[in-house]
Design a protein around this motif. Structure first.
Motif, PDB file in Angstrom:
ATOM      1  N   LEU A 109      14.311  -1.640   1.170  1.00  0.00           N
ATOM      2  CA  LEU A 109      12.994  -2.266   1.316  1.00  0.00           C
ATOM      3  C   LEU A 109      12.954  -3.273   2.461  1.00  0.00           C
ATOM      4  O   LEU A 109      11.968  -3.345   3.195  1.00  0.00           O
ATOM      5  CB  LEU A 109      12.612  -2.950  -0.011  1.00  0.00           C
ATOM      6  CG  LEU A 109      11.159  -3.317  -0.179  1.00  0.00           C
ATOM      7  CD1 LEU A 109      10.278  -2.102  -0.011  1.00  0.00           C
ATOM      8  CD2 LEU A 109      10.928  -3.933  -1.539  1.00  0.00           C
ATOM      9  N   ASP A 110      14.034  -4.060   2.631  1.00  0.00           N
ATOM     10  CA  ASP A 110      14.061  -5.033   3.729  1.00  0.00           C
ATOM     11  C   ASP A 110      13.888  -4.342   5.080  1.00  0.00           C
ATOM     12  O   ASP A 110      13.147  -4.815   5.940  1.00  0.00           O
ATOM     13  CB  ASP A 110      15.369  -5.825   3.725  1.00  0.00           C
ATOM     14  CG  ASP A 110      15.373  -6.936   2.692  1.00  0.00           C
ATOM     15  OD1 ASP A 110      14.290  -7.211   2.130  1.00  0.00           O
ATOM     16  OD2 ASP A 110      16.441  -7.526   2.468  1.00  0.00           O
ATOM     17  N   GLY A 111      14.565  -3.240   5.264  1.00  0.00           N
ATOM     18  CA  GLY A 111      14.450  -2.488   6.514  1.00  0.00           C
ATOM     19  C   GLY A 111      13.040  -1.950   6.719  1.00  0.00           C
ATOM     20  O   GLY A 111      12.525  -1.938   7.838  1.00  0.00           O
ATOM     21  N   VAL A 141       0.836  -1.205   0.000  1.00  0.00           N
ATOM     22  CA  VAL A 141       0.000   0.000   0.000  1.00  0.00           C
ATOM     23  C   VAL A 141       0.869   1.253   0.000  1.00  0.00           C
ATOM     24  O   VAL A 141       0.536   2.248  -0.626  1.00  0.00           O
ATOM     25  CB  VAL A 141      -0.964  -0.022   1.217  1.00  0.00           C
ATOM     26  CG1 VAL A 141      -1.662   1.310   1.399  1.00  0.00           C
ATOM     27  CG2 VAL A 141      -1.988  -1.131   1.072  1.00  0.00           C
ATOM     28  N   ALA A 142       2.000   1.191   0.689  1.00  0.00           N
ATOM     29  CA  ALA A 142       2.880   2.358   0.805  1.00  0.00           C
ATOM     30  C   ALA A 142       3.970   2.388  -0.269  1.00  0.00           C
ATOM     31  O   ALA A 142       4.892   3.205  -0.185  1.00  0.00           O
ATOM     32  CB  ALA A 142       3.512   2.370   2.197  1.00  0.00           C
ATOM     33  N   TRP A 143       3.887   1.550  -1.262  1.00  0.00           N
ATOM     34  CA  TRP A 143       4.957   1.409  -2.261  1.00  0.00           C
ATOM     35  C   TRP A 143       5.336   2.735  -2.914  1.00  0.00           C
ATOM     36  O   TRP A 143       6.523   3.028  -3.117  1.00  0.00           O
ATOM     37  CB  TRP A 143       4.517   0.399  -3.325  1.00  0.00           C
ATOM     38  CG  TRP A 143       5.616   0.045  -4.275  1.00  0.00           C
ATOM     39  CD1 TRP A 143       5.813   0.525  -5.540  1.00  0.00           C
ATOM     40  CD2 TRP A 143       6.693  -0.860  -4.029  1.00  0.00           C
ATOM     41  NE1 TRP A 143       6.923  -0.015  -6.100  1.00  0.00           N
ATOM     42  CE2 TRP A 143       7.491  -0.887  -5.197  1.00  0.00           C
ATOM     43  CE3 TRP A 143       7.061  -1.647  -2.959  1.00  0.00           C
ATOM     44  CZ2 TRP A 143       8.624  -1.673  -5.293  1.00  0.00           C
ATOM     45  CZ3 TRP A 143       8.182  -2.431  -3.070  1.00  0.00           C
ATOM     46  CH2 TRP A 143       8.952  -2.431  -4.230  1.00  0.00           C
ATOM     47  N   GLU A 144       4.371   3.554  -3.239  1.00  0.00           N
ATOM     48  CA  GLU A 144       4.651   4.829  -3.918  1.00  0.00           C
ATOM     49  C   GLU A 144       5.397   5.805  -3.007  1.00  0.00           C
ATOM     50  O   GLU A 144       6.121   6.666  -3.489  1.00  0.00           O
ATOM     51  CB  GLU A 144       3.338   5.469  -4.390  1.00  0.00           C
ATOM     52  CG  GLU A 144       2.589   4.649  -5.437  1.00  0.00           C
ATOM     53  CD  GLU A 144       3.392   4.466  -6.714  1.00  0.00           C
ATOM     54  OE1 GLU A 144       4.075   5.421  -7.140  1.00  0.00           O
ATOM     55  OE2 GLU A 144       3.331   3.359  -7.281  1.00  0.00           O
ATOM     56  N   ARG A 145       5.236   5.670  -1.700  1.00  0.00           N
ATOM     57  CA  ARG A 145       5.880   6.596  -0.763  1.00  0.00           C
ATOM     58  C   ARG A 145       7.310   6.175  -0.407  1.00  0.00           C
ATOM     59  O   ARG A 145       8.044   6.959   0.186  1.00  0.00           O
ATOM     60  CB  ARG A 145       5.049   6.708   0.513  1.00  0.00           C
ATOM     61  CG  ARG A 145       3.732   7.448   0.268  1.00  0.00           C
ATOM     62  CD  ARG A 145       2.920   7.541   1.528  1.00  0.00           C
ATOM     63  NE  ARG A 145       2.377   6.201   1.790  1.00  0.00           N
ATOM     64  CZ  ARG A 145       2.097   5.711   2.973  1.00  0.00           C
ATOM     65  NH1 ARG A 145       2.314   6.421   4.046  1.00  0.00           N
ATOM     66  NH2 ARG A 145       1.611   4.495   3.107  1.00  0.00           N
ATOM     67  N   ILE A 146       7.687   4.958  -0.758  1.00  0.00           N
ATOM     68  CA  ILE A 146       9.033   4.480  -0.436  1.00  0.00           C
ATOM     69  C   ILE A 146      10.005   5.063  -1.463  1.00  0.00           C
ATOM     70  O   ILE A 146       9.914   4.793  -2.652  1.00  0.00           O
ATOM     71  CB  ILE A 146       9.097   2.938  -0.447  1.00  0.00           C
ATOM     72  CG1 ILE A 146       8.136   2.372   0.593  1.00  0.00           C
ATOM     73  CG2 ILE A 146      10.516   2.458  -0.173  1.00  0.00           C
ATOM     74  CD1 ILE A 146       8.003   0.867   0.556  1.00  0.00           C
TER      75      ILE A 146
END
Length: 152
Positions: free
Chosen positions: A40-42, A29-34
């Protein structure tokens, strides 16, 4: 590796799988904000910890430790086998005094545990006939003088 982290947080393999699935769904859900996908692991690990912490805080405790087990009051049971046999005999005599059609319906409904529809099918009558005949039969059984000692 993420599942191992989830297992260390929960201590239960199935709960760990649920926790990881929830954390991955939050990550999706938060993919765009990353901004940094290399971290990503963290991010997922942080989602695991935060999700587990939220679950722990929200959990509702239904059981409390106490010195004595809370037991319900015992229901009075007639332990006397002779009394139980007398009750069964009286019930069968009362059932045998019913008209044949009502007796058949009561036996099928309550002794054979058939539904109203199944009873109607076996006897070749409508469901309404079964309902009314059983109702009349139960009324007669309630008024039976021999069964009066059961009500007292």
């Amino acid at each position: 590796m993420l599942l191992r982290t989830a297992r260390s947080l929960t201590g239960n393999p199935s709960d760990a799988e649920d926790l990881l699935q929830t954390a991955l769904a939050k990550t999706y859900v938060a993919w765009e904000r990353i901004e940094d996908h290399r971290a990503l692991d963290g991010y997922v690990r942080r989602a695991l910890v935060n999700t587990r912490t939220s679950q722990w805080r929200k959990r509702k405790v239904d059981e409390f430790a106490c010195d004595e087990l809370p037991e319900p009051d015992p229901v009075p049971v007639r332990d006397d086998p002779a009394e139980q046999q007398a009750l069964r005999d009286a019930m069968w005599r009362a059932v045998m005094r019913l008209p044949a059609r009502q007796r058949a319906m009561v036996v099928l409904r309550y002794y054979e545990d058939l539904s109203e529809a199944q009873t109607a099918e076996v006897l070749g009558v409508s469901v309404g006939t079964v309902k009314s005949a059983v109702s009349r039969a139960l009324g007669k059984l309630r008024e039976d003088a021999e069964l009066g000692f059961v009500r007292n």
